[in-house]
Design a protein around this motif. Sequence first.
Motif, PDB file in Angstrom:
ATOM      1  N   GLU A 295       8.378  -9.095  -1.221  1.00  0.00           N
ATOM      2  CA  GLU A 295       7.160  -8.747  -1.949  1.00  0.00           C
ATOM      3  C   GLU A 295       5.949  -9.396  -1.294  1.00  0.00           C
ATOM      4  O   GLU A 295       5.957 -10.579  -0.976  1.00  0.00           O
ATOM      5  CB  GLU A 295       7.285  -9.222  -3.396  1.00  0.00           C
ATOM      6  CG  GLU A 295       6.086  -8.918  -4.246  1.00  0.00           C
ATOM      7  CD  GLU A 295       6.254  -9.409  -5.672  1.00  0.00           C
ATOM      8  OE1 GLU A 295       5.462  -8.976  -6.530  1.00  0.00           O
ATOM      9  OE2 GLU A 295       7.150 -10.242  -5.938  1.00  0.00           O
ATOM     10  N   ASN A 296       4.902  -8.613  -1.112  1.00  0.00           N
ATOM     11  CA  ASN A 296       3.632  -9.170  -0.681  1.00  0.00           C
ATOM     12  C   ASN A 296       2.930  -9.752  -1.903  1.00  0.00           C
ATOM     13  O   ASN A 296       2.954  -9.159  -2.975  1.00  0.00           O
ATOM     14  CB  ASN A 296       2.741  -8.098  -0.055  1.00  0.00           C
ATOM     15  CG  ASN A 296       3.258  -7.645   1.291  1.00  0.00           C
ATOM     16  OD1 ASN A 296       4.011  -8.341   1.953  1.00  0.00           O
ATOM     17  ND2 ASN A 296       2.863  -6.458   1.696  1.00  0.00           N
ATOM     18  N   THR A 297       2.327 -10.915  -1.724  1.00  0.00           N
ATOM     19  CA  THR A 297       1.574 -11.557  -2.792  1.00  0.00           C
ATOM     20  C   THR A 297       0.208 -11.959  -2.232  1.00  0.00           C
ATOM     21  O   THR A 297      -0.070 -11.749  -1.052  1.00  0.00           O
ATOM     22  CB  THR A 297       2.304 -12.824  -3.300  1.00  0.00           C
ATOM     23  OG1 THR A 297       2.316 -13.805  -2.255  1.00  0.00           O
ATOM     24  CG2 THR A 297       3.728 -12.509  -3.747  1.00  0.00           C
ATOM     25  N   GLU A 298      -0.610 -12.573  -3.061  1.00  0.00           N
ATOM     26  CA  GLU A 298      -1.900 -13.075  -2.584  1.00  0.00           C
ATOM     27  C   GLU A 298      -1.699 -14.164  -1.529  1.00  0.00           C
ATOM     28  O   GLU A 298      -2.485 -14.301  -0.608  1.00  0.00           O
ATOM     29  CB  GLU A 298      -2.728 -13.620  -3.755  1.00  0.00           C
ATOM     30  CG  GLU A 298      -3.217 -12.559  -4.705  1.00  0.00           C
ATOM     31  CD  GLU A 298      -4.170 -11.574  -4.041  1.00  0.00           C
ATOM     32  OE1 GLU A 298      -5.003 -11.982  -3.206  1.00  0.00           O
ATOM     33  OE2 GLU A 298      -4.063 -10.369  -4.357  1.00  0.00           O
TER      34      GLU A 298
ATOM     35  N   HIS B 130       1.917 -12.379   2.933  1.00  0.00           N
ATOM     36  CA  HIS B 130       1.934 -10.974   3.324  1.00  0.00           C
ATOM     37  C   HIS B 130       3.013 -10.836   4.392  1.00  0.00           C
ATOM     38  O   HIS B 130       2.979 -11.528   5.402  1.00  0.00           O
ATOM     39  CB  HIS B 130       0.571 -10.538   3.867  1.00  0.00           C
ATOM     40  CG  HIS B 130       0.425  -9.065   3.947  1.00  0.00           C
ATOM     41  ND1 HIS B 130      -0.169  -8.326   2.955  1.00  0.00           N
ATOM     42  CD2 HIS B 130       0.835  -8.182   4.867  1.00  0.00           C
ATOM     43  CE1 HIS B 130      -0.140  -7.052   3.283  1.00  0.00           C
ATOM     44  NE2 HIS B 130       0.474  -6.934   4.444  1.00  0.00           N
ATOM     45  N   ASN B 131       3.971  -9.952   4.164  1.00  0.00           N
ATOM     46  CA  ASN B 131       5.112  -9.799   5.066  1.00  0.00           C
ATOM     47  C   ASN B 131       4.893  -8.682   6.066  1.00  0.00           C
ATOM     48  O   ASN B 131       4.316  -7.644   5.731  1.00  0.00           O
ATOM     49  CB  ASN B 131       6.371  -9.470   4.253  1.00  0.00           C
ATOM     50  CG  ASN B 131       6.707 -10.562   3.269  1.00  0.00           C
ATOM     51  OD1 ASN B 131       7.291 -11.559   3.642  1.00  0.00           O
ATOM     52  ND2 ASN B 131       6.319 -10.382   2.013  1.00  0.00           N
TER      53      ASN B 131
ATOM     54  N   TRP C 158       6.790  -0.631  -8.698  1.00  0.00           N
ATOM     55  CA  TRP C 158       5.461  -0.891  -9.258  1.00  0.00           C
ATOM     56  C   TRP C 158       5.403  -0.561 -10.751  1.00  0.00           C
ATOM     57  O   TRP C 158       4.640  -1.183 -11.491  1.00  0.00           O
ATOM     58  CB  TRP C 158       4.401  -0.059  -8.546  1.00  0.00           C
ATOM     59  CG  TRP C 158       4.022  -0.550  -7.183  1.00  0.00           C
ATOM     60  CD1 TRP C 158       4.291  -1.774  -6.634  1.00  0.00           C
ATOM     61  CD2 TRP C 158       3.296   0.185  -6.197  1.00  0.00           C
ATOM     62  NE1 TRP C 158       3.783  -1.844  -5.358  1.00  0.00           N
ATOM     63  CE2 TRP C 158       3.163  -0.652  -5.065  1.00  0.00           C
ATOM     64  CE3 TRP C 158       2.759   1.464  -6.148  1.00  0.00           C
ATOM     65  CZ2 TRP C 158       2.508  -0.258  -3.907  1.00  0.00           C
ATOM     66  CZ3 TRP C 158       2.107   1.860  -4.997  1.00  0.00           C
ATOM     67  CH2 TRP C 158       1.978   1.005  -3.897  1.00  0.00           C
TER      68      TRP C 158
ATOM     69  N   LYS D 204      12.012  -3.624 -10.214  1.00  0.00           N
ATOM     70  CA  LYS D 204      11.429  -4.491  -9.189  1.00  0.00           C
ATOM     71  C   LYS D 204      12.282  -5.742  -9.010  1.00  0.00           C
ATOM     72  O   LYS D 204      12.589  -6.135  -7.879  1.00  0.00           O
ATOM     73  CB  LYS D 204      10.000  -4.874  -9.557  1.00  0.00           C
ATOM     74  CG  LYS D 204       9.366  -5.856  -8.600  1.00  0.00           C
ATOM     75  CD  LYS D 204       7.973  -6.247  -9.085  1.00  0.00           C
ATOM     76  CE  LYS D 204       7.416  -7.390  -8.291  1.00  0.00           C
ATOM     77  NZ  LYS D 204       6.104  -7.816  -8.810  1.00  0.00           N
ATOM     78  N   ASP D 205      12.679  -6.358 -10.110  1.00  0.00           N
ATOM     79  CA  ASP D 205      13.534  -7.546 -10.031  1.00  0.00           C
ATOM     80  C   ASP D 205      14.862  -7.214  -9.357  1.00  0.00           C
ATOM     81  O   ASP D 205      15.353  -7.977  -8.522  1.00  0.00           O
ATOM     82  CB  ASP D 205      13.786  -8.124 -11.428  1.00  0.00           C
ATOM     83  CG  ASP D 205      12.531  -8.729 -12.055  1.00  0.00           C
ATOM     84  OD1 ASP D 205      11.557  -9.023 -11.316  1.00  0.00           O
ATOM     85  OD2 ASP D 205      12.516  -8.895 -13.291  1.00  0.00           O
TER      86      ASP D 205
END
Length: 157
Positions: free
Chosen positions: A103-106, A109-110, A70, A76-77
Amino acid sequence: MATDSHDHAHDHQPPPDEDGPLTYYQTMEIAVRELLIEKGVFGADDVRAAIEAMDARSSARGAEVVAHAWTDPAFKDALLADGTEACAQLGIDIGPTRLIAVENTEAVHNVIVCTLCSCYPRNLLGLPPDWYKAKAYRSRVVREPRAVLREFGTEVS
């Protein structure tokens, strides 16, 4: 010294003892461990120390990895490219596990689940919770992931 004022007399039988006979693999583990100790490959104290180290692991290591991702875009990459190597960069050895970070995104969601054997990155997250290993959870999270996530307090549209 605290005293227990609870009356343990109940109107029901105690639950049955769930311990059954050792499985083939449990018997083999004991036999191999005892043979290796007898042959001096390692000692009983080494086994005890390894078990204590495993029991001491917690999800705090995983939280450290996430927090680092974060706050450090380059990390992160790296984490998304090769989770195992990224953990090694932080000095976290996750053993033979090949860690794949998502990665969870808008839009996505995993939810992660092993439907075969309930494998779990123990070196990173500690011991898995009992519910994670339960066949009922593993099959249900595949059939109705949103409902299961809702029960954990996560609403996904």
